[in-house]
Write a protein that holds these residues in place. Structure first.
Motif, PDB file in Angstrom:
ATOM      1  N   ILE A 101      35.070  40.309  57.513  1.00 55.40           N
ATOM      2  CA  ILE A 101      34.131  40.315  56.914  1.00 55.40           C
ATOM      3  C   ILE A 101      33.282  39.095  57.230  1.00 55.40           C
ATOM      4  O   ILE A 101      32.124  38.653  56.988  1.00 55.40           O
ATOM      5  CB  ILE A 101      34.188  41.711  56.726  1.00 55.40           C
ATOM      6  CG1 ILE A 101      34.274  42.843  56.607  1.00 55.40           C
ATOM      7  CG2 ILE A 101      32.190  41.549  56.248  1.00 55.40           C
ATOM      8  CD1 ILE A 101      34.225  43.889  56.316  1.00 55.40           C
ATOM      9  N   LYS A 128      40.024  51.391  59.646  1.00 58.59           N
ATOM     10  CA  LYS A 128      39.006  50.644  58.681  1.00 58.59           C
ATOM     11  C   LYS A 128      38.601  49.243  59.004  1.00 58.59           C
ATOM     12  O   LYS A 128      37.223  48.690  59.557  1.00 58.59           O
ATOM     13  CB  LYS A 128      39.961  51.284  57.225  1.00 58.59           C
ATOM     14  CG  LYS A 128      39.982  51.618  56.868  1.00 58.59           C
ATOM     15  CD  LYS A 128      40.635  51.652  55.219  1.00 58.59           C
ATOM     16  CE  LYS A 128      41.281  53.010  54.427  1.00 58.59           C
ATOM     17  NZ  LYS A 128      42.048  52.453  53.221  1.00 58.59           N
ATOM     18  N   HIS A 132      36.358  50.228  62.023  1.00 54.75           N
ATOM     19  CA  HIS A 132      34.812  50.247  61.967  1.00 54.75           C
ATOM     20  C   HIS A 132      34.132  48.952  61.036  1.00 54.75           C
ATOM     21  O   HIS A 132      32.854  48.943  60.828  1.00 54.75           O
ATOM     22  CB  HIS A 132      35.356  51.336  60.587  1.00 54.75           C
ATOM     23  CG  HIS A 132      34.033  52.040  59.909  1.00 54.75           C
ATOM     24  ND1 HIS A 132      33.148  52.830  60.624  1.00 54.75           N
ATOM     25  CD2 HIS A 132      33.111  52.170  58.741  1.00 54.75           C
ATOM     26  CE1 HIS A 132      32.561  53.157  60.517  1.00 54.75           C
ATOM     27  NE2 HIS A 132      32.404  52.352  58.957  1.00 54.75           N
ATOM     28  N   ASN A 133      35.334  48.236  59.949  1.00 55.13           N
ATOM     29  CA  ASN A 133      34.072  47.729  59.219  1.00 55.13           C
ATOM     30  C   ASN A 133      33.629  46.536  59.328  1.00 55.13           C
ATOM     31  O   ASN A 133      32.772  45.938  59.290  1.00 55.13           O
ATOM     32  CB  ASN A 133      34.749  46.913  58.280  1.00 55.13           C
ATOM     33  CG  ASN A 133      35.206  48.091  56.830  1.00 55.13           C
ATOM     34  OD1 ASN A 133      34.835  49.639  57.302  1.00 55.13           O
ATOM     35  ND2 ASN A 133      36.458  48.087  56.274  1.00 55.13           N
TER      36      ASN A 133
END
Ligand SMILES: C[S@@+](CC[C@H](N)C(=O)[O-])C[C@H]1O[C@@H](n2cnc3c(N)ncnc32)[C@H](O)[C@@H]1O
Length: 298
Positions: free
Chosen positions: A35, A59, A62-63
């Motif tokens: 990220i 996850k 999604h992130n």
């Protein structure tokens, strides 16, 4: 406990991602490092994420929706690196991160028996299901491996001084009853070691649990297998960053990187392994044993 990416700042600095580059996060988990890294790739870059755990893959997908570039996340063991990139039709890459081991959430709340602090089924598998064909669990190991194999593994992968006593206690116990929970294993270990060893700051089951986890998942074998495959795909000028958490991993990585330097194929960017500073250690105790090593392909 939510996972906090370790050594994030130096990882960003040493990987030095540029717009348009192809970056592979070989241990993406929920995407903590990626990220922070993906904005550097701009809209023309590409992220490939790999994780053996399907919860982690979900996850991460999604992130990472906010990344400016495309992100492809694959559920697989990174030991099949060549095959994974082939399937994605990705040939050359510019940077790779391996942040080894497991995330805080996996260790503490996956229900797979990684922690000696919880009474859970004794599994310890990397994947949270059997779609990757993992056949051996920690339960299989403690109930079927010979006393000598258990002792050798507990000593070799856990560097546990009382490996022989613990292996004998496991074998004695299982003649009467199958070992199916972490709680049973902790009781066996506690009964096998001297009282002074039980009273130390470090839990007496720490090293045995680490050893079983490494053995069941062939963690060192996977690491040994992936490094040359990554090297084969890296462009010259490409960077490989590895964060290790125990001495066996650290030694393997250090020795392998050295072979590349000696062969004149790589330049170590981290002369000495980078370790967390006091502030990071206090904020994230799990980071204490982390070591970052980065090499650049020449
Ligand atoms: C320490 S976590 C990574 C955390 C991530 N860098 C972050 O900061 O959010 C390591 C991840 O690697 C995965 N993993 C470990 N060994 C693997 C292997 N051989 N193949 C694929 N995934 C692996 C684990 O499932 C876990 O999700």
């Amino acid at each position: 406990m939510a996972h906090i990416p370790v050594l994030l700042k130096p990882t960003i600095e040493y990987l030095n991602l540029q717009a348009g580059e192809v970056f592979v996060d070989g241990t993406i988990n929920a995407g903590g490092h990626t990220i922070a890294l993906c904005p550097l790739l701009g809209s023309t870059g590409l992220v490939v994420g790999i994780d053996a755990d399907s919860e982690a893959v979900k996850k991460a997908e999604h992130n990472l929706q906010t990344c400016p570039c495309p992100v492809k996340v694959v559920k697989n063991n990174f030991r099949y690196f060549d095959q994974i990139l082939d399937q994605l039709k990705v040939k050359k890459i510019d940077a790779v991160l391996l942040d080894l081991g497991f995330s805080s959430d996996q260790l503490e709340s996956s229900g797979r028996g990684f922690s000696f602090l919880r009474d859970e089924p004794l599994s310890m598998t990397l994947a949270n299901d059997d779609t990757l064909g993992q056949l051996v669990t920690a339960k299989d190991a403690v109930n079927s491996w010979s006393e000598t194999s258990l002792a050798d593994i507990i000593y070799g992968f856990g560097e546990e001084h009382f490996s022989r006593r613990i292996a004998k206690a496991i074998v004695d116990y299982r003649t009467a009853k199958e070992i199916i929970t972490t709680g049973q294993l902790v009781t066996i270990i506690e009964g096998a070691v001297p009282i002074w060893y039980r009273r130390r700051k470090i839990h007496p089951a720490t090293k045995t649990f680490q050893a079983l986890r490494i053995a069941v998942n062939d963690e060192l074998g996977a690491l040994q297998a992936v490094l040359p495959q990554i090297w084969g795909h890296l462009n010259s000028g490409g960077r490989l960053a590895v964060i290790s958490f125990h001495s066996l991993e650290a030694r393997l990585v250090k020795d392998w990187l050295k072979t590349k330097v000696v062969a004149g194929e790589g330049k170590l960017l981290t002369k000495k392994a980078i370790k967390p500073d006091r502030t990071e250690e206090l904020a994230n105790p799990r980071s204490r044993s982390a070591q970052l090593r980065v090499i650049k392909k020449l």
